[in-house]
Design a protein around this motif. Structure first.
Motif, PDB file in Angstrom:
ATOM      1  N   GLU A 123       0.851  -1.192   0.113  1.00 28.52           N
ATOM      2  CA  GLU A 123      -0.137   0.101  -0.057  1.00 28.52           C
ATOM      3  C   GLU A 123       0.684   1.272  -0.187  1.00 28.52           C
ATOM      4  O   GLU A 123       1.705   1.500   0.960  1.00 28.52           O
ATOM      5  N   ARG A 152      -3.182   9.410  -1.378  1.00 29.26           N
ATOM      6  CA  ARG A 152      -1.912   8.279  -1.321  1.00 29.26           C
ATOM      7  C   ARG A 152      -1.042   8.642  -2.491  1.00 29.26           C
ATOM      8  O   ARG A 152      -1.364   9.204  -3.612  1.00 29.26           O
ATOM      9  N   ALA A 155      -1.297  -1.270  -4.431  1.00 31.06           N
ATOM     10  CA  ALA A 155      -2.764  -0.875  -4.577  1.00 31.06           C
ATOM     11  C   ALA A 155      -2.889   0.569  -4.875  1.00 31.06           C
ATOM     12  O   ALA A 155      -2.082   1.451  -4.428  1.00 31.06           O
ATOM     13  N   ARG A 156      -4.056   0.430  -5.643  1.00 32.11           N
ATOM     14  CA  ARG A 156      -4.441   2.143  -6.084  1.00 32.11           C
ATOM     15  C   ARG A 156      -5.165   2.564  -5.025  1.00 32.11           C
ATOM     16  O   ARG A 156      -5.413   2.012  -4.125  1.00 32.11           O
ATOM     17  N   ASP A 157      -5.333   3.786  -5.267  1.00 32.40           N
ATOM     18  CA  ASP A 157      -6.014   4.738  -4.210  1.00 32.40           C
ATOM     19  C   ASP A 157      -7.330   4.489  -4.561  1.00 32.40           C
ATOM     20  O   ASP A 157      -8.079   5.284  -5.312  1.00 32.40           O
ATOM     21  N   ASP A 158      -8.135   3.512  -4.197  1.00 36.97           N
ATOM     22  CA  ASP A 158      -9.365   2.861  -4.613  1.00 36.97           C
ATOM     23  C   ASP A 158      -9.945   1.900  -3.677  1.00 36.97           C
ATOM     24  O   ASP A 158      -9.346   1.403  -2.933  1.00 36.97           O
ATOM     25  N   ASP A 172      -8.926  -1.902  -3.902  1.00 36.50           N
ATOM     26  CA  ASP A 172      -7.749  -2.199  -3.605  1.00 36.50           C
ATOM     27  C   ASP A 172      -7.249  -1.982  -2.356  1.00 36.50           C
ATOM     28  O   ASP A 172      -6.616  -2.776  -1.605  1.00 36.50           O
ATOM     29  N   THR A 173      -7.946  -0.852  -1.765  1.00 36.25           N
ATOM     30  CA  THR A 173      -7.583  -0.531  -0.171  1.00 36.25           C
ATOM     31  C   THR A 173      -8.164  -1.778   0.491  1.00 36.25           C
ATOM     32  O   THR A 173      -7.483  -2.329   1.624  1.00 36.25           O
ATOM     33  N   CYS A 184     -12.150   2.941   6.264  1.00 38.22           N
ATOM     34  CA  CYS A 184     -10.918   3.657   5.888  1.00 38.22           C
ATOM     35  C   CYS A 184     -10.824   4.767   6.865  1.00 38.22           C
ATOM     36  O   CYS A 184     -11.530   5.180   7.538  1.00 38.22           O
ATOM     37  N   CYS A 208     -12.155  10.081   0.669  1.00 38.13           N
ATOM     38  CA  CYS A 208     -11.034   9.968  -0.007  1.00 38.13           C
ATOM     39  C   CYS A 208     -11.070   9.032  -1.294  1.00 38.13           C
ATOM     40  O   CYS A 208     -12.049   8.063  -1.515  1.00 38.13           O
ATOM     41  N   SER A 225      -9.675   6.114  -1.494  1.00 38.48           N
ATOM     42  CA  SER A 225      -9.654   4.784  -1.089  1.00 38.48           C
ATOM     43  C   SER A 225     -11.102   4.339  -0.524  1.00 38.48           C
ATOM     44  O   SER A 225     -11.128   3.165  -0.242  1.00 38.48           O
ATOM     45  N   CYS A 226     -11.894   5.292  -0.773  1.00 38.09           N
ATOM     46  CA  CYS A 226     -13.492   4.896  -0.116  1.00 38.09           C
ATOM     47  C   CYS A 226     -14.393   5.237  -1.015  1.00 38.09           C
ATOM     48  O   CYS A 226     -14.998   4.625  -1.663  1.00 38.09           O
TER      49      CYS A 226
END
Length: 838
Positions: A306, A321, A454-457, A460-461, A775, A781, A783-784
């Motif tokens: 990550e 991120r 992991a992408r900021d997604d 992935d998170t 998250c 963000c 990530s969520c």
């Protein structure tokens, strides 16, 4: 107001790329040696070196160790000719693995079979042994042509790679094996030779659909002798593409029957759930599944990585991120400096170019000879460019390659030590397919390293913090729907043009056929004469079906000053990627789009070096055509049915490359696009909103956030990518008169993804709520709840309200989940009008 995002075509966000320089202290080892002659460090050692930098170790959230596995042999079936066995031994293979022998046994007995085992498990040899043996038998027939076989690959690169493998393996067999590639790159003069003399033709579904079947009389001798049809990488035939290929294969079977042949289907797949059922649905014939992998496997160390949070802020002040693109480029650089041969799989074409470009720049600071040993590989390259890169990879000249999934599909890259996955590839099947590209010399017990960055997604998170979802769950089922009327209708026209359709053909093409034939008659596309339906137009019927589901001919990207063709872009992606003012990357060079001509399908570009990237903005509206199934969740409703989606790209943003700061917005004048497809949607009532403490001013943000996160999580439950699907959230939808969230398939007629979402709705939305709630950000963000393709600039979004909304919605969900016990009926959307057949 509706909040939405587009299902395909928007490139990955670039920002923010870290400005912190990366120091490479590990010296290059054995960089002049052939790949197999060098020292191959243990995967754990390679990972330790990668994590030696400041803060690097904290980026690993989980490490999975897959121990080596011994192999299990079996004898070849007696019907395999001894010359073929001798040729296999000459290639260094003394005995087959048990699954290879079982596959060959079924093939020789005339039974269609799918071998679904891990990467590098020898699937090619499993079907090549019986095919070569049978072709050798046929070459001794009095007529000289004897038996023939057809090989289908999803990509040109894979067919070319298989041609090399066949050539090498069959060399001792003499002139009895005449293998040749027949694709869009084959010169005209060679195509006639293939038709007349080849007994093993390697092609792709596109050529079968557009060239071979429409001109089947010219292929009569080949089709009359057709014994085997090999369908390689059959797990890739999913969604709309898979549905089209299923109908192409039915057309092939029909034409073969006309010439008196009934070919056996031999399919190869990555590990999949219930591959026999999927293969049967794809081919229309009963298929036996071989799933027990008897090949040896080297040690695999699989790390989940990550990227760290940065000090930068994105849209609405959200924490951001470091991008997976920048992180993957750093890792690729480090591995190249160590002399570790690596492929980095990147989700988008633009991302693949960027990873290569960044790695080359950073390698130049270490050693001027290193940048030339890293390259990019993606679809859209010209044939000669692809071939040159493939040769460099095979020879070991390249140390690092940044590639899209175009390289995933079986191109033999034996000798790799590591694989980087820049973002979750969308399915567990693809994850293991890509990870298996390294350590393919499993017979020697070599280990390999795989790293998922992991992408900021949201998905992935979720995955890097829930490794059990990757390593403790089976791979997905393949989703396809051959009865989709938008797929079936144009193929009925193509079939009628090949041979008039009769009553006997109706069962071959499925239960929707008779109804569609009546509609095609009414549209004057087909005409019934006596007991058969005939194609009535002068145009080529095969041109009605776009089997890749790309919605038209590709847009050519042309350099304005020179007229040089740089490559192509899918028609469906043109509005968002090559609009006027867009930044376009090709082989590390940056271009600005000066003009997009949609009528001629040409984008004119000029080389430039802008300090920004571009992101398209769009508006989307959804109207309900038909509610096929509706399930009560308390007062809420979960629905599945047909919808019409109207989308228009209206502007684009310019963002700084380093920080992602928005520099400005420019308006665009592009026509709207209309899509009829399938969707899942849910509604809530005013009382439920009151119980969840959702005030009117927070409702739009709650729905919008839930929509974004649910789309991000759906690939965990369906074999799709978030770019295959779209969504809209509306506080008061005119058709439901309630707050409504839609998730729809981004393909005409649907691809089966929304249906899967409907059937797993409780588990899908529970995972969505958990992803948002867990998250670490405060207000939302990437990530969520933020989406990289949101047409509304991720505004409004309300994280806390979305959690309360989903909690209330799920409190009344059935114990068994969404619609598992209520399978949706077959689609009833009528076929498109004659001017939009596909």
């Amino acid at each position: 107001m509706a909040f939405n995002h587009l299902p395909a075509g928007v490139h990955d966000a670039l920002a923010p790329l870290s400005v912190t320089p990366v120091t490479h202290s590990v010296s290059m080892a054995n960089d002049q040696l052939p790949p197999e002659a060098g020292v191959h460090p243990a995967p754990r050692t390679v990972l330790d070196r990668l994590t030696a930098g400041a803060g690097r170790a904290a980026r690993i959230t989980h490490t999975e160790h897959l121990p080596p596995r011994p192999g299990r042999h079996a004898p070849w079936p007696e019907k395999i000719r001894p010359e073929v066995i001798d040729a296999i031994r000459a290639a260094g293979i003394e005995r087959p693995w048990a699954h290879q022998a079982r596959t060959a046994e079924h093939a020789l007995h005339g039974e269609s079979v799918v071998v679904a085992t891990g990467t590098a498990s020898g699937k090619s040899l499993a079907y090549l042994a019986p095919v070569l043996s049978t072709l050798l038998d046929g070459s001794e027939a009095p007529n000289g042509r004897g038996t023939t076989a057809l090989y289908l690959a999803p990509t040109k690169a894979l067919a070319a790679d298989q041609r090399r493998a066949v050539r090498d393996l069959a060399a001792p067999l003499g002139k009895g094996i005449r293998a040749a590639v027949y694709d869009g790159d084959t010169p005209v003069e060679e195509r006639e030779w293939v038709r007349q003399y080849a007994n093993y033709a390697l092609t792709n579904p596109d050529m079968l659909h557009r060239s071979i079947l429409p001109s089947h009389p010219r292929w009569a001798s080949f089709l009359r002798a057709l014994r085997y049809v090999v369908v390689d990488e059959c797990h890739t035939y999913r969604g709309v593409f898979g549905s089209h290929v299923a109908q192409v294969l039915r057309r092939l079977r029909r034409v073969c029957a006309r010439y008196g042949s009934d070919p056996v289907f031999l399919l190869a797949s990555a590990t999949a759930s219930d591959p026999a059922t999927a293969a049967t649905r794809l081919t229309g014939v009963p298929v036996t599944g071989i799933t027990e992998d008897a090949s040896p496997r080297g040690e695999l160390v699989f790390a989940l990585w990550e990227p760290p949070l940065t000090e930068l802020h994105g849209e609405r002040g959200a924490p951001v991120r470091r991008t997976a693109t920048a992180e993957t480029a750093d890792l690729l650089t480090d591995l190249a400096v160590q002399g570790v041969r690596t492929v980095a799989f990147v989700r988008s074409r633009r991302g693949a170019e960027l990873v290569s470009l960044i790695a080359q720049e950073r390698l130049a600071a270490v050693d001027r000879s290193l940048p030339s040993r890293v390259a990019a590989y993606r679809g859209g390259y010209l044939p000669e460019e692809r071939r040159a890169i493939e040769r460099s990879l095979h020879t070991g000249e390249l140390l690092g390659l940044s590639a899209t999934s175009a390289l995933e599909l079986g191109v033999d890259v034996a000798g790799l030590d590591a694989v980087l996955l820049c973002g979750y590839p969308g399915t567990r099947a693809s994850l293991w397919q890509q990870a298996g590209r390294a350590g393919r010399a499993g017979r020697t017990g070599r280990g390999a390293l795989a790293v998922l960055v992991a992408r900021d997604d949201p998905l992935d998170t979720y995955l890097v913090h829930h490794p059990e979802a990757l390593f403790r769950q089976p791979v997905e089922s393949t989703v396809l729907d051959p009865d989709n009327p938008y797929v079936l209708a144009p193929h009925l026209c193509a079939a009628a043009a090949e041979l008039p359709l009769t009553e006997a053909d109706l069962s071959l093409f499925g239960p929707e056929t008779r109804n569609l034939l009546s509609q095609l008659e009414a549209r004057k596309l087909l005409r019934r004469r006596a007991a058969a339906w005939h194609w009535t137009r002068r145009e080529r019927a095969a041109d009605l079906a776009d089997i890749r589901g790309e919605g038209g001919r590709p847009v050519q990207v042309v350099e304005e000053g020179t007229g040089r063709l740089l490559g192509t872009v899918d028609a469906s992606a043109a509005h968002t990627t090559v609009h006027e003012g867009a930044v376009h990357l090709h082989q590390g060079r940056t271009y600005l789009v000066r003009h997009l001509d949609l009528e001629e399908s040409v984008a004119l570009v000029e080389q430039a070096d802008p300090p920004y990237s571009t992101t398209a903005r769009d508006t989307t509206a959804v109207s309900i055509l038909e509610t096929a199934t509706e399930i009560p969740w308390g007062d809420a409703r979960l629905c599945f049915g047909s919808v019409e989606v109207t989308n228009q790209v209206v502007s684009f943003l310019r963002r700084k490359l380093i920080t992602g700061e928005v520099l400005g917005e420019s308006k665009l004048d592009l026509p709207p696009r209309t899509l009829r497809t399938r969707a899942v949607w849910w509604t809530v009532t005013e009382d439920q909103l009151d119980e969840a403490r959702i005030h009117p001013e927070a409702l739009g943000g709650a729905l919008h956030a839930a929509e974004h996160a649910s789309i991000g999580m759906l690939p965990l439950f369906a074999t799709c990518d978030r770019w295959d699907i779209g969504g809209v959230s509306v506080p008061l939808h005119p058709d439901t008169l309630l707050p409504t969230v839609f998730v729809y398939d981004g393909h005409p007629g649907g691809a089966g993804f929304a249906e899967r979402a409907f059937r797993t709705a409780a588990r899908w939305l529970t995972a969505t709520r958990e992803a948002i709630a867990s998250c670490e950000c405060d207000t939302g963000c990437p990530s969520c709840i933020q989406s990289p393709k949101c047409g509304n600039g991720n505004d409004p979004l309300d994280k806390r309200a979305a959690i309360r909304l989903l909690t209330r919605l799920l409190s009344d969900a059935p114990a068994e989940g969404g619609g598992e016990d209520t399978p949706p009926p077959p689609p009833q959307v009528p076929p498109p009008p004659p001017d939009q057949p596909a």
